[in-house]
Motif scaffolding. Structure first.
Motif, PDB file in Angstrom:
ATOM      1  N   ALA A   1       1.898   6.665 -12.561  1.00  0.00           N
ATOM      2  CA  ALA A   1       0.469   6.942 -12.751  1.00  0.00           C
ATOM      3  C   ALA A   1       0.094   8.326 -12.223  1.00  0.00           C
ATOM      4  N   ALA A   2       0.796   8.785 -11.187  1.00  0.00           N
ATOM      5  CA  ALA A   2       0.548  10.111 -10.617  1.00  0.00           C
ATOM      6  C   ALA A   2       1.232  11.219 -11.419  1.00  0.00           C
TER       7      ALA A   2
ATOM      8  N   ARG B   1       9.324  12.210  -6.974  1.00  0.00           N
ATOM      9  CA  ARG B   1       9.531  11.499  -5.717  1.00  0.00           C
ATOM     10  C   ARG B   1      10.989  11.072  -5.671  1.00  0.00           C
TER      11      ARG B   1
ATOM     12  N   PHE C   1       5.873   3.673   0.706  1.00  0.00           N
ATOM     13  CA  PHE C   1       5.079   2.528   0.288  1.00  0.00           C
ATOM     14  C   PHE C   1       5.454   1.409   1.248  1.00  0.00           C
TER      15      PHE C   1
ATOM     16  N   PHE D   1       5.144  -1.727  -7.361  1.00  0.00           N
ATOM     17  CA  PHE D   1       3.958  -1.001  -6.908  1.00  0.00           C
ATOM     18  C   PHE D   1       4.275   0.491  -6.755  1.00  0.00           C
ATOM     19  N   ALA D   2       5.392   0.791  -6.088  1.00  0.00           N
ATOM     20  CA  ALA D   2       5.767   2.187  -5.827  1.00  0.00           C
ATOM     21  C   ALA D   2       6.038   2.945  -7.122  1.00  0.00           C
TER      22      ALA D   2
ATOM     23  N   ASP E   1       5.031   2.104 -10.231  1.00  0.00           N
ATOM     24  CA  ASP E   1       3.798   2.205 -11.022  1.00  0.00           C
ATOM     25  C   ASP E   1       2.916   3.336 -10.502  1.00  0.00           C
ATOM     26  N   ASP E   2       2.795   3.450  -9.185  1.00  0.00           N
ATOM     27  CA  ASP E   2       1.995   4.516  -8.582  1.00  0.00           C
ATOM     28  C   ASP E   2       2.599   5.885  -8.903  1.00  0.00           C
ATOM     29  N   THR E   3       3.897   5.979  -8.841  1.00  0.00           N
ATOM     30  CA  THR E   3       4.588   7.241  -9.118  1.00  0.00           C
ATOM     31  C   THR E   3       4.360   7.674 -10.566  1.00  0.00           C
TER      32      THR E   3
ATOM     33  N   ARG F   1       0.836  -1.202   0.000  1.00  0.00           N
ATOM     34  CA  ARG F   1       0.000   0.000   0.000  1.00  0.00           C
ATOM     35  C   ARG F   1       0.870   1.250   0.000  1.00  0.00           C
ATOM     36  N   HIS F   2       0.245   2.346  -0.399  1.00  0.00           N
ATOM     37  CA  HIS F   2       0.882   3.655  -0.331  1.00  0.00           C
ATOM     38  C   HIS F   2       0.435   4.298   0.980  1.00  0.00           C
TER      39      HIS F   2
END
Length: 118
Positions: free
Chosen positions: A70-71, A40, A15, A63-64, A66-68, A7-8
């Protein structure tokens, strides 16, 4: 393999990998916008020793990052693990930002300020 969740945790700027609700790993970052575009700065990734060898660090990094992406944020890989991970995963090359002295000074100042509060 251990059942886990990734999770973030934006309040803590990291993360996390969780096992049974307990954080057993993290990829820590600091938000940076001094480069014109938000980024980030990833500076520390760790998985508790007893959970090593299960591929959790790679899952956490994926995960980290991909989230970065996507943001819409740039990835500044100060952390040795994230830096090495990026060399093996060219799909993130378009989001990777070269480390500058300004990044390192910002990170040093941010971490010192956090330590002073503790």
């Amino acid at each position: 393999m251990t059942e886990f969740t990734v999770r973030h945790n934006p309040e803590r700027e990291r993360f996390e990998v969780l096992v049974a609700g307990n954080a057993i790993g993290k990829a820590a970052y600091k938000k940076y916008d001094g480069g014109g575009a938000p980024q980030r700065i990833f500076y520390h990734t760790v998985i508790n020793e007893e959970y090593g060898g299960q591929g959790l660090a790679g899952k956490l990094a994926t995960f980290a990052l991909d989230d970065t992406v996507a943001a819409g944020l740039g990835i500044v890989p100060v952390c040795p693990y994230i830096k090495k991970f990026l060399t093996k995963h060219p799909e993130y090359a378009g989001s990777k930002v070269a480390i500058t002295p300004a990044h390192l000074q910002f990170l040093e100042d941010a971490l010192a300020a956090r330590a002073a509060k503790a």
